[in-house]
Design a protein around this motif. Sequence first.
Motif, short mmCIF file in Angstrom:
data_model
loop_
_atom_site.label_atom_id
_atom_site.label_comp_id
_atom_site.label_asym_id
_atom_site.label_seq_id
_atom_site.Cartn_x
_atom_site.Cartn_y
_atom_site.Cartn_z
N UNK A 109 33.04 33.01 39.28
CA UNK A 109 34.12 32.15 39.77
C UNK A 109 33.90 31.81 41.23
N UNK A 110 34.40 30.68 41.65
CA UNK A 110 34.28 30.27 43.04
C UNK A 110 35.11 31.13 43.97
N UNK A 111 34.89 30.92 45.25
CA UNK A 111 35.58 31.71 46.28
C UNK A 111 37.09 31.54 46.21
N UNK A 112 37.56 30.36 45.86
CA UNK A 112 39.00 30.10 45.81
C UNK A 112 39.50 30.09 44.37
N UNK A 113 39.09 31.07 43.62
CA UNK A 113 39.44 31.13 42.21
C UNK A 113 40.94 31.25 41.97
#
Length: 165
Positions: free
Chosen positions: A82-86
């Motif tokens: 998942x991305x950093x700002x999940x």
Amino acid sequence: MSTTQSERLRGLLEPLVTSQGLDLEEIEVDSVGRKRVLRVVVDSDTGADLDQIADVSRVLSAKLDETDAMGEGEYTLEVGTPGAERPLTEHRHYVRATERLVKFQLAEGGELVARILKVDDEGVDTEVPGVKGRKATARRLAFDDIVRARVQVEFSRKDKKEEEA
């Protein structure tokens, strides 16, 4: 991607991801020109390193090659985390976000940006950062009070080891 294809892919791939010590977070099939891209998002409580991603990618690729789950056309398999700002959508996501700054959209209206300190079955204990020299305050949020939650990227946060030195 149709629900049936999504369910079929999840049923096929999830046991393989789990056998590698990871959780299957998301499956998405996109068309890019004539090709299709199958994106598989995996994670674990301790995160996933590049070796684990490579291993699970090989396992999934082999399984997809031996089945017709993706049909006859060409496709590309992309496996990542998942991305950093999940967004936080499952209990385990909140647990994994402990000590992270999160933006909450609240059922009562409005938003709250706070650091998750502790997670239990009913909700989260947070610390709301102080503004203009004020001390941080504690706030309890029940899961029912949270409409959406998303991890925030922090560029200038000191980690605890730096603060203790």
